[in-house]
Design an enzyme around this catalytic site. Structure first.
Site, PDB file in Angstrom:
ATOM      1  N   TYR A 117       0.997  -1.296  -0.148  1.00  0.00           N
ATOM      2  CA  TYR A 117      -0.356   0.560  -0.174  1.00  0.00           C
ATOM      3  C   TYR A 117       0.653   1.338  -0.193  1.00  0.00           C
ATOM      4  O   TYR A 117       0.011   2.307  -0.584  1.00  0.00           O
ATOM      5  CB  TYR A 117      -0.174   0.240   1.368  1.00  0.00           C
ATOM      6  CG  TYR A 117      -2.326  -0.770   1.696  1.00  0.00           C
ATOM      7  CD1 TYR A 117      -2.001  -1.902   0.806  1.00  0.00           C
ATOM      8  CD2 TYR A 117      -3.050  -0.109   1.601  1.00  0.00           C
ATOM      9  CE1 TYR A 117      -3.056  -2.528   0.936  1.00  0.00           C
ATOM     10  CE2 TYR A 117      -4.549  -1.182   1.295  1.00  0.00           C
ATOM     11  CZ  TYR A 117      -4.169  -2.395   1.021  1.00  0.00           C
ATOM     12  OH  TYR A 117      -5.736  -2.771   0.787  1.00  0.00           O
ATOM     13  N   LYS A 163       4.302 -14.642   2.093  1.00  0.00           N
ATOM     14  CA  LYS A 163       4.544 -16.158   0.689  1.00  0.00           C
ATOM     15  C   LYS A 163       5.832 -16.134   0.198  1.00  0.00           C
ATOM     16  O   LYS A 163       6.640 -15.599  -0.527  1.00  0.00           O
ATOM     17  CB  LYS A 163       3.764 -14.548  -0.045  1.00  0.00           C
ATOM     18  CG  LYS A 163       3.381 -15.434  -1.706  1.00  0.00           C
ATOM     19  CD  LYS A 163       2.708 -16.366  -2.044  1.00  0.00           C
ATOM     20  CE  LYS A 163       2.411 -16.813  -3.369  1.00  0.00           C
ATOM     21  NZ  LYS A 163       1.303 -18.130  -3.455  1.00  0.00           N
ATOM     22  N   ASP A 196      -2.543 -18.441   0.824  1.00  0.00           N
ATOM     23  CA  ASP A 196      -2.895 -18.501   0.040  1.00  0.00           C
ATOM     24  C   ASP A 196      -3.587 -20.402  -0.238  1.00  0.00           C
ATOM     25  O   ASP A 196      -4.907 -19.915   0.567  1.00  0.00           O
ATOM     26  CB  ASP A 196      -2.831 -19.426  -2.124  1.00  0.00           C
ATOM     27  CG  ASP A 196      -1.067 -20.348  -1.695  1.00  0.00           C
ATOM     28  OD1 ASP A 196      -0.233 -20.168  -0.881  1.00  0.00           O
ATOM     29  OD2 ASP A 196      -0.823 -20.699  -3.032  1.00  0.00           O
ATOM     30  N   ASP A 220      -5.592  -7.020   4.668  1.00  0.00           N
ATOM     31  CA  ASP A 220      -6.849  -7.000   3.989  1.00  0.00           C
ATOM     32  C   ASP A 220      -7.718  -7.674   3.921  1.00  0.00           C
ATOM     33  O   ASP A 220      -8.950  -8.061   4.397  1.00  0.00           O
ATOM     34  CB  ASP A 220      -6.409  -5.555   3.054  1.00  0.00           C
ATOM     35  CG  ASP A 220      -8.064  -5.355   2.801  1.00  0.00           C
ATOM     36  OD1 ASP A 220      -8.610  -4.966   3.016  1.00  0.00           O
ATOM     37  OD2 ASP A 220      -7.827  -4.909   1.363  1.00  0.00           O
ATOM     38  N   ASP A 224     -11.377  -9.679   4.938  1.00  0.00           N
ATOM     39  CA  ASP A 224     -12.658 -10.306   4.565  1.00  0.00           C
ATOM     40  C   ASP A 224     -13.342 -11.515   4.573  1.00  0.00           C
ATOM     41  O   ASP A 224     -14.493 -11.856   5.104  1.00  0.00           O
ATOM     42  CB  ASP A 224     -13.240  -9.450   2.935  1.00  0.00           C
ATOM     43  CG  ASP A 224     -13.526  -7.794   3.324  1.00  0.00           C
ATOM     44  OD1 ASP A 224     -12.873  -7.552   3.835  1.00  0.00           O
ATOM     45  OD2 ASP A 224     -13.844  -7.282   2.170  1.00  0.00           O
TER      46      ASP A 224
HETATM   47  C1  IPM Z   1     -10.191  -1.532   4.878  1.00  0.00           C
HETATM   48  C2  IPM Z   1     -10.124  -1.237   3.559  1.00  0.00           C
HETATM   49  C3  IPM Z   1      -8.840  -0.386   3.465  1.00  0.00           C
HETATM   50  C4  IPM Z   1      -7.482  -1.164   2.996  1.00  0.00           C
HETATM   51  C5  IPM Z   1      -9.191   0.710   1.611  1.00  0.00           C
HETATM   52  C6  IPM Z   1     -10.469   1.587   1.603  1.00  0.00           C
HETATM   53  C7  IPM Z   1      -8.764   1.284   1.675  1.00  0.00           C
HETATM   54  O1  IPM Z   1     -10.469  -2.171   2.541  1.00  0.00           O
HETATM   55  O2  IPM Z   1     -10.198  -1.061   6.206  1.00  0.00           O
HETATM   56  O3  IPM Z   1     -10.352  -2.776   5.167  1.00  0.00           O
HETATM   57  O4  IPM Z   1      -7.565  -2.014   1.554  1.00  0.00           O
HETATM   58  O5  IPM Z   1      -7.206  -1.190   4.211  1.00  0.00           O
HETATM   59 MN    MN Z   2     -10.245  -3.951   3.707  1.00  0.00          MN
END
Ligand code: IPM
Ligand code: MN
Ligand code: NAD
Length: 328
Positions: A117, A163, A196, A220, A224
């Site tokens: 990032y 990785k 992975d 990140d 999710d």
């Molecule tokens: C998160 C989001 C952010 C990230 C984006 C919106 C910059 O996806 O906080 O998970 O990738 O960190």
């Molecule tokens: Mn995110």
């Protein structure tokens, strides 16, 4: 007096923020709201106005909902740049992303201000576009140390995800984590996994996972996935901490433009982020636990559409406040 800077942001951000403000008021915590993200770009041309950053620095903690507007996706100036800048400015390198449900109780410790990032990026004369993943030894050391400390309080087990079979930076990552494990944290049982197959483990055997430490981008994506196996993004909260200074507390989810403006977003992730703020940011652990239990009660009593229920955002907020009132 304790003061919280609140950044409602975009999309469903202001809707879930409204419920958090009711809780802050109920707990008698002083707060102020500031423009941030897409709304700030449209009004002032920048996602992180100087006054907003100053207010965040001056606060005891920062509570952020979500940023992102479809019309700004992929534009040169984007809401998400404001979020990255805010994390960097506050130095909140350790992003704690818990996921729990039933027998699952895992915690992803995501490095937040380095890696892909924040490395060099740009466009070369030959037309190639590039992003680079960069880490220094101190950057890896501080996040690893934080994760080991947390692991000591959560079963003394730590999984480091990288990785190393492909990425140069993962070799540094694995070396540093291994060294720290051998020298300073030999009481913590450390193992390593490749990102992975670890994604598959989160899906197939999430109850086997405890504390996880990983690089920014991996964290990140994996968070999710962890949210998905524990009830979805409507529930997933996070705490971003540095070494002193205000922490940043924000849901894992984004601005969910498809459901924005309908009053149906699940405020649980935001309220759980507020609970993390009470605990880690403001030193109010009793209120944090009470709020966590009140959110659990409300999820039973008044679930929103993402959970198969039909409660509105404010309907769940009502349920949280009723339960919190009994518990505090
Ligand atoms: C998160 C989001 C952010 C990230 C984006 C919106 C910059 O996806 O906080 O998970 O990738 O960190
Ligand atoms: Mn995110
Ligand atoms: P998203 O998290 O906004 O939405 C993904 C899915 O989850 C959608 O189906 C959405 O409706 C659902 N969802 C998310 N939060 C919910 C909630 N509280 N209640 C009910 N359902 C919920 O991810 P996306 O669609 O990939 O991104 C949308 C925008 O948000 C993009 O601009 C992105 O950059 C931004 N974003 C911001 C943050 C942040 O501010 N921390 C995090 C992730 C994404």
């Amino acid at each position: 007096m304790t003061h919280v800077a609140v950044l409602p942001g975009d999309g469903i951000g202001p809707e879930v923020t409204a419920e958090a403000l009711r809780v802050l008021d109920a707990l008698g915590i002083d707060h102020s709201e500031h423009p941030f993200g897409g709304n700030a770009i449209l009004a002032q041309g920048t996602p992180l106005p100087e006054a907003t950053l100053a207010a965040c620095r001056a606060a005891d903690a920062v509570l952020l909902a979500a940023v992102g507007l479809p019309e700004l996706e992929g534009q040169p100036v984007r809401p998400e740049q404001g979020l990255l800048a805010l994390r960097k400015e506050l130095g909140v390198y350790a992003n704690l992303r818990p996921a729990r449900a039933g027998r699952i109780d895992l915690l992803i410790v995501r490095e937040l201000v380095g890696g892909l990032y924040f490395g060099a990026k740009g466009t070369r004369d030959d037309g190639t576009w590039f992003d680079t993943c960069e880490y220094s030894r101190p950057e890896v050391e501080r996040i690893a140390r934080r994760a080991f400390e947390i692991a000591r309080e959560r079963g003394s087990r730590l999984t480091s995800v990288d990785k190393v079979n492909v990425l140069h930076t993962s070799r540094l990552w694995r070396d540093v984590v291994t060294e720290l494990g051998e020298t300073e944290y030999s009481d913590v049982l450390l193992d390593h996994a490749l990102v992975d197959s670890f994604a598959m483990t989160i899906v197939n055997a999430p109850e086997s996972i405890g504390v996880v430490v990983t690089e920014n981008t991996f964290g990140d994506i994996l968070s999710d996935v962890a949210a998905a196996v524990t009830g979805g993004l409507g529930l997933a909260a996070s705490a971003s901490l540095g070494d002193g200074g205000p922490g940043l507390f924000e849901p894992v989810h984004g601005s969910a433009p498809q459901i924005a403006g309908q009053g149906i977003a699940n405020p649980a992730a935001m309220l759980r982020s507020l609970a993390l703020m009470l605990h880690h940011g403001l030193g109010r652990p009793d209120e944090a636990s009470a709020l966590e239990r009140a959110v659990d009660d409300a999820l039973e009593a008044a679930p929103t559409g993402d959970l198969g229920g039909d409660s509105t955002t404010s309907g769940m907020g009502d349920a949280v406040l009723r339960s919190l009132d009994v518990r505090t």
